[in-house]
Design a protein around this motif. Structure first.
Motif, PDB file in Angstrom:
ATOM      1  N   UNK A 129      53.226  64.983  67.457  1.00 57.39           N
ATOM      2  CA  UNK A 129      53.463  63.392  68.684  1.00 57.39           C
ATOM      3  C   UNK A 129      52.675  64.125  70.304  1.00 57.39           C
ATOM      4  N   UNK A 130      51.823  62.566  69.995  1.00 54.82           N
ATOM      5  CA  UNK A 130      50.811  62.616  70.881  1.00 54.82           C
ATOM      6  C   UNK A 130      51.255  61.526  71.998  1.00 54.82           C
ATOM      7  N   UNK A 131      52.157  61.649  73.129  1.00 56.21           N
ATOM      8  CA  UNK A 131      52.315  59.772  74.100  1.00 56.21           C
ATOM      9  C   UNK A 131      51.534  59.853  74.862  1.00 56.21           C
ATOM     10  N   UNK A 132      50.640  58.862  75.540  1.00 53.55           N
ATOM     11  CA  UNK A 132      49.634  58.989  75.863  1.00 53.55           C
ATOM     12  C   UNK A 132      50.359  57.987  77.062  1.00 53.55           C
ATOM     13  N   UNK A 133      50.164  58.838  78.650  1.00 50.41           N
ATOM     14  CA  UNK A 133      51.545  57.242  79.430  1.00 50.41           C
ATOM     15  C   UNK A 133      49.981  56.919  80.792  1.00 50.41           C
ATOM     16  N   UNK A 134      49.990  55.531  81.033  1.00 50.77           N
ATOM     17  CA  UNK A 134      48.195  55.858  82.058  1.00 50.77           C
ATOM     18  C   UNK A 134      49.596  54.669  83.103  1.00 50.77           C
ATOM     19  N   UNK A 135      49.482  56.059  83.665  1.00 50.94           N
ATOM     20  CA  UNK A 135      50.280  55.574  85.352  1.00 50.94           C
ATOM     21  C   UNK A 135      49.525  55.000  86.152  1.00 50.94           C
ATOM     22  N   UNK A 136      47.971  55.131  85.909  1.00 48.66           N
ATOM     23  CA  UNK A 136      47.049  54.229  87.276  1.00 48.66           C
ATOM     24  C   UNK A 136      47.267  52.329  86.987  1.00 48.66           C
ATOM     25  N   UNK A 137      46.772  51.743  87.871  1.00 51.70           N
ATOM     26  CA  UNK A 137      46.786  50.314  88.157  1.00 51.70           C
ATOM     27  C   UNK A 137      45.984  49.341  87.432  1.00 51.70           C
ATOM     28  N   UNK A 138      45.196  50.725  86.429  1.00 54.19           N
ATOM     29  CA  UNK A 138      44.293  49.734  85.497  1.00 54.19           C
ATOM     30  C   UNK A 138      44.150  50.386  84.602  1.00 54.19           C
ATOM     31  N   UNK A 139      43.930  49.379  83.966  1.00 48.77           N
ATOM     32  CA  UNK A 139      43.287  49.836  82.113  1.00 48.77           C
ATOM     33  C   UNK A 139      42.704  50.465  81.813  1.00 48.77           C
ATOM     34  N   UNK A 140      43.098  52.289  80.909  1.00 48.51           N
ATOM     35  CA  UNK A 140      41.856  53.204  80.727  1.00 48.51           C
ATOM     36  C   UNK A 140      42.083  53.557  79.530  1.00 48.51           C
TER      37      UNK A 140
END
Length: 287
Positions: free
Chosen positions: A125-136
């Motif tokens: 399983x791969x989980x991608x977390x967007x920790x940024x303030x804009x769409x990634x």
């Protein structure tokens, strides 16, 4: 190379910190099911593709109008992950953004890759977390290479799609996707594998392959391979090598003549700030 070994008595799996890449799948009878990584053909075994699948035009992507160098399949497979969970039958490796990664891909992110054993199988399983303030924007995919022939198997090997489909074929040119659909090599969901099918590189099926297949000979050892949240599929080997890659993706290489904008690539994901997306495959070993 730092390795983590997990086992449940039925299956033993080794996972490397480099790329969070699975290195071996061994059943308790001593058989090895994964490609052994002969460098004279290909050093990979089961790389994680992120933040891009395939190649970009001139190995360059653009994000919000800025251009960045990005080699084929992204940088995760050549990055050192940190071990964050280690249990007897489960491990999790994490890649987080760094000064080096932001020079290639200007986002704050985390990528968690879990390997977990269930009976005679392994779930990745791969989980991608967007920790940024804009769409990634990104692409992600799996690239496991299984032994061809499978251990103890004889005769022609087949890929049989669970959905019985005959998905249209696309080919690559210089690593980029040709836009024309070609006739499917599948007949009623079945494809008998032959090395010559890969003289022109990978076989890509952007749509219609479903979410599961069986790989192996008509009788004997088999792999049942299923995937989640990954609409694209490819098959690849190097003729003469002893492996076949079963590759579910979310996102493909850029198209020939297409944009270098990462968000505009076929099937690209765009994850909102603070959001998490999950992708997985499962391998069940039989025979």
């Amino acid at each position: 190379m730092q390795l983590t070994r997990i086992s449940n008595g039925e299956v033993t799996v080794d996972v490397a910190a480099l790329g969070a890449e699975m290195q071996a799948i061994q059943t308790r009878d001593g058989r090895h099911w994964l490609w052994h990584g002969d460098a004279s053909y290909w050093t990979g075994r089961s790389p994680i593709l992120f933040p891009m699948v395939g190649r970009a035009p001139n190995d360059t992507i653009s994000i919000d109008g800025e251009r960045y160098q990005m080699s084929q399949h992204g940088f995760a497979r050549r990055s050192n992950f940190s071990l964050v969970v280690e249990e007897s039958d489960r491990c999790v490796y994490r890649l987080e953004d760094s000064e080096a990664s932001r020079s290639l891909y200007p986002f704050a992110f985390a990528l968690d890759v879990e390997h977990r054993l269930v009976g005679r199988g392994v779930v990745v399983t791969a989980e991608v977390h967007n920790r940024d303030t804009r769409p990634m924007p990104f692409g992600i995919g799996f690239h496991p290479a299984f032994a061809w022939p499978l251990p103890g198997a004889e005769g022609p090997h087949m890929v049989t799609l669970d959905n019985g489909g005959e998905p249209a074929l696309r080919r690559l040119s210089g690593g980029l996707v040709e836009p024309e659909d070609l006739p499917s090599p599948f007949s009623r969901g079945q494809l008998v594998l032959e090395p010559d099918q890969f003289r022109a590189d990978a076989m890509l099926f952007p749509e219609g392959a479903g979410a599961g297949l069986a790989y192996g000979p008509a009788s004997g050892p088999k792999v049942h391979f299923t995937w989640e949240n990954l609409p694209n599929f490819a098959l690849w080997t190097k003729p003469g090598a002893g492996f076949i890659c079963l590759e579910p993706w979310h996102g493909t290489a850029a198209e020939v003549g297409g944009s270098d904008d990462l968000a505009a690539r076929p099937y690209a994901e765009v994850l909102g700030p603070g959001a998490v997306a999950r992708y997985a495959f499962r391998v069940e070993l039989a025979g």
